[in-house]
Scaffold this motif. Sequence first.
Motif, mmCIF file in Angstrom:
data_model
loop_
_atom_site.group_PDB
_atom_site.id
_atom_site.type_symbol
_atom_site.label_atom_id
_atom_site.label_comp_id
_atom_site.label_asym_id
_atom_site.label_seq_id
_atom_site.Cartn_x
_atom_site.Cartn_y
_atom_site.Cartn_z
ATOM 1 N N PRO A 282 0.829 -1.196 0.114
ATOM 2 C CA PRO A 282 -0.037 -0.001 -0.148
ATOM 3 C C PRO A 282 0.898 1.219 0.124
ATOM 4 O O PRO A 282 0.316 2.497 -0.331
ATOM 5 C CB PRO A 282 -0.713 0.070 1.154
ATOM 6 C CG PRO A 282 -0.793 -1.443 1.654
ATOM 7 C CD PRO A 282 0.470 -2.083 1.197
ATOM 8 N N TRP A 283 2.068 1.075 0.315
ATOM 9 C CA TRP A 283 3.113 2.312 0.449
ATOM 10 C C TRP A 283 4.044 2.340 -0.617
ATOM 11 O O TRP A 283 4.819 3.630 -0.460
ATOM 12 C CB TRP A 283 3.487 2.503 1.934
ATOM 13 C CG TRP A 283 2.813 1.936 2.923
ATOM 14 C CD1 TRP A 283 2.829 0.825 3.737
ATOM 15 C CD2 TRP A 283 1.253 2.455 3.134
ATOM 16 N NE1 TRP A 283 1.582 0.731 4.525
ATOM 17 C CE2 TRP A 283 0.749 1.835 4.427
ATOM 18 C CE3 TRP A 283 0.760 3.644 2.965
ATOM 19 C CZ2 TRP A 283 -0.311 2.216 4.942
ATOM 20 C CZ3 TRP A 283 -0.546 3.908 3.497
ATOM 21 C CH2 TRP A 283 -0.885 3.258 4.419
ATOM 22 N N ASP A 284 4.105 1.446 -1.434
ATOM 23 C CA ASP A 284 5.169 1.339 -2.622
ATOM 24 C C ASP A 284 4.775 2.287 -3.508
ATOM 25 O O ASP A 284 3.558 2.334 -4.101
ATOM 26 C CB ASP A 284 5.288 -0.173 -3.020
ATOM 27 C CG ASP A 284 6.045 -0.993 -2.149
ATOM 28 O OD1 ASP A 284 6.791 -0.708 -1.269
ATOM 29 O OD2 ASP A 284 6.057 -2.349 -2.285
ATOM 30 N N ALA A 285 6.112 2.924 -3.776
ATOM 31 C CA ALA A 285 5.940 4.062 -5.118
ATOM 32 C C ALA A 285 5.815 3.229 -6.394
ATOM 33 O O ALA A 285 6.363 1.966 -6.437
ATOM 34 C CB ALA A 285 7.186 4.977 -5.032
ATOM 35 N N THR A 286 5.010 3.736 -7.261
ATOM 36 C CA THR A 286 4.874 3.307 -8.779
ATOM 37 C C THR A 286 5.234 4.090 -9.622
ATOM 38 O O THR A 286 5.339 5.140 -9.444
ATOM 39 C CB THR A 286 3.663 2.558 -8.829
ATOM 40 O OG1 THR A 286 2.668 3.608 -8.519
ATOM 41 C CG2 THR A 286 3.242 1.441 -8.044
ATOM 42 N N ALA A 287 5.461 3.735 -10.932
ATOM 43 C CA ALA A 287 5.656 4.700 -12.137
ATOM 44 C C ALA A 287 4.368 4.953 -12.708
ATOM 45 O O ALA A 287 3.374 4.315 -13.026
ATOM 46 C CB ALA A 287 6.477 3.910 -13.230
ATOM 47 N N PRO A 288 4.034 6.260 -13.063
ATOM 48 C CA PRO A 288 2.893 6.806 -13.502
ATOM 49 C C PRO A 288 2.550 6.335 -14.964
ATOM 50 O O PRO A 288 1.441 6.248 -15.575
ATOM 51 C CB PRO A 288 2.920 8.203 -13.399
ATOM 52 C CG PRO A 288 4.575 8.697 -13.316
ATOM 53 C CD PRO A 288 5.050 7.590 -12.775
#
Length: 201
Positions: free
Chosen positions: A40-46
Amino acid sequence: MPRGWPVTLVDAPVRLRPLRRADEVAWMRLRAVNAAWLEPWDATAPEAVTGRRPTFGQFVRTLDRQARTGTSLPFAIEVDGELVGQLTVSGITYGSLYSASIGYWVSEHVAGRGVTPTAVALATDHCFGTLGLHRVEVNIRPENGPSLRVVEKLGFRDEGLRERYLHIQGRWCDHRTFALTAEEVRGGLLDRWHAARSRGV
């Protein structure tokens, strides 16, 4: 070699040391076991990422390259010799700013035991002492209670909301920014954290 890397920081039983390619099996297992806790807190690429994903070895080499250029410090977090998470000092900037950001994750099985505040205090003192930085910040989702508790325990100052700050799990998410400057912890953040723990904080 930039000052402050490679380095190992210790406040037993917590140890920060450079992330290594040999950590692959333990790191991958830890992420898999903690998927529901961390995702739930992991950054992702847009934008959708195409092609082959980097291997763990490539991931570590990229982090190490950043460390050697002085822009990032990628630490493995150990407790009693067991890999339990990762802490990264990123965005190290000098010039007129002298600042950096700290991000981290730990396994759920060590959450609430003082591991993360100790790791953050060790890294912050390293940033202020060895690197000579002036400001350290931590950016946290408002919904992330355990991480909010970390900065509360350490006395980071709440600087307010950054709207749509990072892309997390498919959408732009607000974050609260917490910061400290070197003047606020002249005696060291780790010492302040030990004093707080002795008072039962």
